[in-house]
Design a protein around this motif. Structure first.
Motif: not given
Length: 84
Positions: A35-37, A45, A55-57
């Motif tokens: 996910k980016d946002g 994170r 990472t962001n997910c």
């Protein structure tokens, strides 16, 4: 926000797949959705094998019935990180 409880449908799915597949094993698996946002539910994170790093997910966890010839996901949900 569904007006009905999916538990009954998922139970019926599991019973039908048990008859069709004749499972030898239960498989619990996780999958990361990058996910980016942060607007989606359960985004944090966290480590995901999908990216091979923190990472962001979102992380989805699923339960599958499996045999040598077939498998079927019979239950699934998003992992709820502690930050939520």
């Amino acid at each position: 926000t569904s007006p009905w409880d999916p538990a009954h449908i998922r139970a019926q799915l599991a019973w039908r797949m048990e008859e069709a597949i004749g499972p030898d094993a239960l498989v619990v698996d996780d999958t990361g959705f990058l996910k980016d946002g942060t607007a989606s539910a359960c985004v944090s994170r966290q480590y995901t094998g999908t990216a091979g790093k923190v990472t962001n997910c979102q992380v989805g966890v699923s339960l599958h019935l499996a045999s040598d010839h077939a498998s079927a996901a019979v239950n699934w949900r998003l992992f709820l990180p502690q930050t939520w």
